[in-house]
Structure formats: C-alpha cells, structure tokens
Write an enzyme that holds these catalytic residues in place. Structure first.
Site, PDB file in Angstrom:
ATOM      1  N   SER A 191     -14.923   3.970  -1.739  1.00 16.87           N
ATOM      2  CA  SER A 191     -14.497   3.192  -0.582  1.00 16.87           C
ATOM      3  C   SER A 191     -13.146   2.549  -0.760  1.00 16.87           C
ATOM      4  O   SER A 191     -12.730   1.734   0.053  1.00 16.87           O
ATOM      5  CB  SER A 191     -15.502   2.078  -0.311  1.00 16.87           C
ATOM      6  OG  SER A 191     -16.709   2.637   0.058  1.00 16.87           O
ATOM      7  N   ASP A 194       2.788   2.242  -4.880  1.00 13.60           N
ATOM      8  CA  ASP A 194       2.659   2.297  -6.352  1.00 13.60           C
ATOM      9  C   ASP A 194       3.233   3.576  -6.956  1.00 13.60           C
ATOM     10  O   ASP A 194       3.662   3.563  -8.096  1.00 13.60           O
ATOM     11  CB  ASP A 194       1.222   2.025  -6.820  1.00 13.60           C
ATOM     12  CG  ASP A 194       0.228   3.076  -6.393  1.00 13.60           C
ATOM     13  OD1 ASP A 194       0.482   3.765  -5.384  1.00 13.60           O
ATOM     14  OD2 ASP A 194      -0.806   3.204  -7.053  1.00 13.60           O
ATOM     15  N   TYR A 209      -3.267  12.531   0.725  1.00 11.72           N
ATOM     16  CA  TYR A 209      -2.640  11.654  -0.268  1.00 11.72           C
ATOM     17  C   TYR A 209      -1.543  12.408  -1.011  1.00 11.72           C
ATOM     18  O   TYR A 209      -0.411  11.946  -1.128  1.00 11.72           O
ATOM     19  CB  TYR A 209      -3.717  11.149  -1.243  1.00 11.72           C
ATOM     20  CG  TYR A 209      -3.202  10.282  -2.376  1.00 11.72           C
ATOM     21  CD1 TYR A 209      -3.000   8.921  -2.192  1.00 11.72           C
ATOM     22  CD2 TYR A 209      -2.930  10.826  -3.630  1.00 11.72           C
ATOM     23  CE1 TYR A 209      -2.538   8.116  -3.225  1.00 11.72           C
ATOM     24  CE2 TYR A 209      -2.465  10.032  -4.670  1.00 11.72           C
ATOM     25  CZ  TYR A 209      -2.280   8.682  -4.465  1.00 11.72           C
ATOM     26  OH  TYR A 209      -1.808   7.905  -5.498  1.00 11.72           O
ATOM     27  N   ASP A 252      -4.709   0.518  -9.746  1.00 16.86           N
ATOM     28  CA  ASP A 252      -6.137   0.208  -9.802  1.00 16.86           C
ATOM     29  C   ASP A 252      -6.559  -0.251 -11.190  1.00 16.86           C
ATOM     30  O   ASP A 252      -7.174  -1.295 -11.368  1.00 16.86           O
ATOM     31  CB  ASP A 252      -6.970   1.451  -9.431  1.00 16.86           C
ATOM     32  CG  ASP A 252      -6.664   1.923  -8.032  1.00 16.86           C
ATOM     33  OD1 ASP A 252      -5.911   1.231  -7.322  1.00 16.86           O
ATOM     34  OD2 ASP A 252      -7.178   2.989  -7.653  1.00 16.86           O
ATOM     35  N   GLU A 269       0.830  -1.211   0.000  1.00 18.75           N
ATOM     36  CA  GLU A 269       0.000   0.000   0.000  1.00 18.75           C
ATOM     37  C   GLU A 269       0.864   1.261   0.000  1.00 18.75           C
ATOM     38  O   GLU A 269       1.861   1.330   0.717  1.00 18.75           O
ATOM     39  CB  GLU A 269      -0.900  -0.002   1.239  1.00 18.75           C
ATOM     40  CG  GLU A 269      -2.236   0.624   0.989  1.00 18.75           C
ATOM     41  CD  GLU A 269      -3.055  -0.169  -0.016  1.00 18.75           C
ATOM     42  OE1 GLU A 269      -3.180   0.322  -1.159  1.00 18.75           O
ATOM     43  OE2 GLU A 269      -3.560  -1.242   0.317  1.00 18.75           O
TER      44      GLU A 269
HETATM   45  P1  ADP Z   1     -13.342   4.639  -5.549  1.00 21.49           P
HETATM   46  O1  ADP Z   1     -12.667   4.574  -6.872  1.00 21.49           O
HETATM   47  O2  ADP Z   1     -12.437   4.299  -4.424  1.00 21.49           O
HETATM   48  O3  ADP Z   1     -14.612   3.854  -5.487  1.00 21.49           O
HETATM   49  P2  ADP Z   1     -13.601   7.384  -6.269  1.00 21.49           P
HETATM   50  O4  ADP Z   1     -14.026   8.584  -5.511  1.00 21.49           O
HETATM   51  O5  ADP Z   1     -12.277   7.386  -6.926  1.00 21.49           O
HETATM   52  O6  ADP Z   1     -13.742   6.144  -5.285  1.00 21.49           O
HETATM   53  O7  ADP Z   1     -14.673   7.079  -7.392  1.00 21.49           O
HETATM   54  C1  ADP Z   1     -16.057   7.096  -7.111  1.00 21.49           C
HETATM   55  C2  ADP Z   1     -16.772   7.857  -8.216  1.00 21.49           C
HETATM   56  O8  ADP Z   1     -16.721   7.089  -9.440  1.00 21.49           O
HETATM   57  C3  ADP Z   1     -18.236   8.050  -7.943  1.00 21.49           C
HETATM   58  O9  ADP Z   1     -18.452   9.187  -7.147  1.00 21.49           O
HETATM   59  C4  ADP Z   1     -18.767   8.242  -9.365  1.00 21.49           C
HETATM   60  O10 ADP Z   1     -18.476   9.527  -9.833  1.00 21.49           O
HETATM   61  C5  ADP Z   1     -17.928   7.260 -10.165  1.00 21.49           C
HETATM   62  N1  ADP Z   1     -18.610   5.948 -10.249  1.00 21.49           N
HETATM   63  C6  ADP Z   1     -18.197   4.771  -9.729  1.00 21.49           C
HETATM   64  N2  ADP Z   1     -19.086   3.783  -9.946  1.00 21.49           N
HETATM   65  C7  ADP Z   1     -20.108   4.352 -10.649  1.00 21.49           C
HETATM   66  C8  ADP Z   1     -21.347   3.865 -11.173  1.00 21.49           C
HETATM   67  N3  ADP Z   1     -21.719   2.591 -11.037  1.00 21.49           N
HETATM   68  N4  ADP Z   1     -22.127   4.751 -11.818  1.00 21.49           N
HETATM   69  C9  ADP Z   1     -21.748   6.025 -11.970  1.00 21.49           C
HETATM   70  N5  ADP Z   1     -20.612   6.532 -11.497  1.00 21.49           N
HETATM   71  C10 ADP Z   1     -19.787   5.715 -10.831  1.00 21.49           C
HETATM   72 MG    MG Z   2     -11.006   5.789  -7.433  1.00 20.10          MG
END
Ligand code: ADP
Ligand code: MG
Length: 387
Positions: free
Chosen positions: A125, A36, A224, A174, A33
C-alpha cells in the site's frame, strides 16, 4: 504484541527458547514524492505501526520462515546455500535478499535462523512493508553476528537487496526513513548526498491520518519505471544547456528558463514535477520550522495537484480520497503518498475533525469506487528496535 509473537513462534517452531523479539517501523512520506530518484529531497517519517519479528539463530544452515500475515503459506524452508530469488520463496525473498546482500558486502552469514513475522502495516500500500521487513532482517543479522554496520548501512543494504535480489528499482527513501526513524520527527533527506536533518513535528491539536485506497498497484511498477526513464531523458536534454547532475539541482526559475530544450510535452511535465516538488519540499520543511502548519498543508495540497496533473501517477481512487478530504473542515493538507496508482493518501487533520473525516471521506469513497478505504490515525515512531 511481544507475548503474542513469542507464543506463536513457540507453536510454529517447537519452543521459543533463545528467541528474541524485534520491531521495525513502516514509513509515510509527508512531502517530496518521486523526487528520490531525481536527486531531490524527501520528507518521510517512521510510524508506530510496522513489522514485528521473532528470530533465533540455528546451529545448521537452514532458514525457516513463517509470517502471521501469510499463514496459508505455512513454514517456508530454505538454506544459506540457496540464496537465489525464486517464485516459490514468495515473501521470504525479502529476508533472504538481505542475508544475500550482507554476503555480497563481505559479511557472510554463517548460520541459519528461524524467523517469524507479524506486520500491522497494510502490505503493498505504499507504507513500505517491504523495506520494513528488510531493515528488520538487517537489524536481526547485526544483532546475531555483530556486523559492524550503522543504521544508515542497514538502509543501504536493504535497498541493495530490494534492487538486486528482488529486482525492484526503488530509491533510498523507504529504507532510510525506517532505519533512521526517530519518534516525533520527520527526516529531511537529500537523496543525492544522503545528508539529512531531523525536523520535529509538533502538530498541535492535529494528527496524521492515512487513508488506504485498497487499490493494488497493478500496472504501477511498469509506470514507475516509465516515469524514471522519462525523467532520465529530460535530464539528458537539459544537460545540453545547463550544468546539472540531477533534476534536483534546478530551481523553478532555471527550469523555466531552459525547459524548451525538452522535446516532448509529457517529459517537460514530468521534469517540472520533479523540480517543483523538490523546491516545495524544501519550503515545507522551512514552514514547519516556522510553525506554519497551514503553509505546510497548502504545500501538501499543491504536491497532490502536481502528481495528478503533471506526473500523472494518481488515478481515480487516490484523487477521490484527496478531493473528498479537501472538502472536510479541519483538514490542513492532504495528498497521495508513495509511488501512486493505488496505495495511500496522507492527511493532516485537526483532532476534532478526525471522526467526520473518516466518516465523510469513507462514505464518498465507497459510493464512488465501490469498495471501502481503510483509515489509520498514526504516530511518528522510532527506528528498528529489540523488544
Ligand atoms: P509495500 O512495501 O508498499 O508495502 P511491496 O509490494 O513493496 O509493498 O511489499 C509488500 C511485500 O513485502 C509483501 O507482498 C510481502 O512479500 C512482503 N512483506 C511485507 N510485510 C510482510 C510480513 N509481515 N510478512 C511477510 N512478508 C511481508
Ligand atoms: Mg515496498
């Protein structure tokens, strides 16, 4: 799922004629962790949970997006002439960013599309729902326009779009883990060279359990960037006395020998984590090859301690989840995963202990933090696919 999303696509966009269904996984990092962007190794795997999508090419320049996870936003319309990030575009900045990135790489998208998404990974998350959306979009564009790109290219294009279009300074892990995912395998990736190796994960009588803290990252993004720059400065200091390109080039011994050149205690701790975590990751993969799941678990635990004490990216929520997990019999290893400050933990738990784990950790977490955590018993799945 395929039927549900095709049906919803038809409801939202009139009909589903000519529309195709796709899937891209989420990912979890087992160990390695904050290595990267320090030229170190990571060890993530793709999950069987992820983002489902239905897409259909259009005859005009219009882009129409709908997410079942953001129903209240309805259909968000845009066009190929409008590939500029904006607040109003909301989540569609992710698929639009990928369309833009293909163009930047000389692969112009020449017609619009209707796209529906439905994800079953918790957003924001640390299971990389954003990278899942990016790789899914890239996979769809390759399918529609026949672009000559490999899955690894899809990862790089996804990262490029997240860095440049969405202005999120993420590493390659990722998108790589998602685009290159392989059932029942984790990916041992050298982020400095992109050399990688699949490592079969045979957890006899045990499973991977993810606990989601439901604490949003909040200040996480600025922290970060702060960690990244602390490591950059520590690297520059070390480079005065030792010939290295990244912190990942150092082993523990060499680090200990030269660490005094780093002028602040805080930066020394950050660099220590980057160096030791990278070595731990190499050892962890070795342990798995030798079928030593117990050692693998101990290295996961040590990773958490280092992220808590030296890198300082955990916080009370993640620490509670992990420290409560450690108390449960049958927990082989447990640590925070992802960027930290919120998000999830990953644990390896013996089958017979999973129910107790969820109950006991869940109860203690709620008592201490005041709201509930969510638990996911996950499997390691393949990369992006047409359904
Ligand atoms: P993580 O990548 O850790 O889940 P991020 O904040 O980087 O968190 O990304 C989350 C964002 O990605 C959401 O707020 C949305 O904008 C977009 N996203 C992820 N999954 C979806 C989905 N199923 N539909 C629409 N947007 C999505
Ligand atoms: Mg993300």
């Amino acid at each position: 799922m395929k039927e549900t999303i095709l049906k919803t696509f038809a409801e939202v966009f009139g009909d589903a004629e000519g529309a195709k269904a796709y899937f891209a996984p989420g990912r979890v990092n087992l160990i390695g962790e904050h290595t990267d962007y320090n030229g170190g190794h990571v060890f993530p795997c793709a999950l069987t949970i992820g983002t489902y999508g239905v897409a259909r090419k259009r005859n005009d320049n219009k882009l129409r997006f709908y997410s079942m996870n953001f129903e209240h936003l309805g259909v968000i319309e845009s066009s190929l002439e409008d590939l500029v990030p904006s607040k109003e575009a909301n989540w569609t900045n992710y698929p639009k960013g990928v369309i833009w990135a293909f163009g930047e790489k000389g692969m112009k998208v020449t017609s619009g599309m209707d796209l529906l998404l439905n994800g079953n990974i918790p957003n924001g998350s640390g299971l990389s729902s954003s990278a899942s959306v990016e790789v899914l979009t890239g996979y769809i564009l390759r399918d529609f326009f026949g672009f000559d790109v490999t899955n690894q290219d899809l990862a790089l294009i996804g990262q490029f779009s997240e860095n440049k279009y969405n202005k999120v300074n993420c590493g390659i892990m990722d998108q790589f883990a998602i685009a290159m995912g392989k059932k029942e395998n984790a990916i041992f990736l050298d982020t400095a060279t992109l050399e990688y190796e699949y490592a079969p994960i045979h957890l006899e009588n045990a499973k991977i359990v993810i606990a989601c803290s439901n604490k949003k990252r909040g200040l996480g993004d600025s922290k970060y960037n702060e960690r990244r720059s602390e490591c950059e400065t520590a690297l520059a200091e070390l480079q005065q006395v030792v010939k290295i390109k990244t912190l990942g080039d150092l082993d523990e011994e060499t680090f200990e020998k030269f660490k005094a050149i780093i002028k602040s205690d805080v930066r020394r701790k950050r660099a220590k984590h980057a160096v030791y975590e990278n070595q731990r990751t190499i050892l962890a993969v070795e342990a798995l090859k030798n079928n030593d799941v117990k050692l693998f678990g101990e290295l996961m635990n040590a990773s958490h301690v280092s992220l808590r004490d030296d890198y300082e990216v955990t916080g009370i929520e993640l620490d509670t989840l992990v420290e409560e997990a450690w108390k449960v019999d049958g927990v082989i290893g447990s640590r925070m995963t992802g960027a930290g400050f919120g998000g999830c933990t990953v644990s390896i738990v013996k089958d017979e202990a999973i129910d107790t784990f969820i109950e006991q950790v869940g109860k203690a977490y709620k008592e201490k933090i005041g709201y509930a955590a969510d638990f996911y018993v996950v499997e390691i799945g393949d990369g992006p696919q047409t359904l």
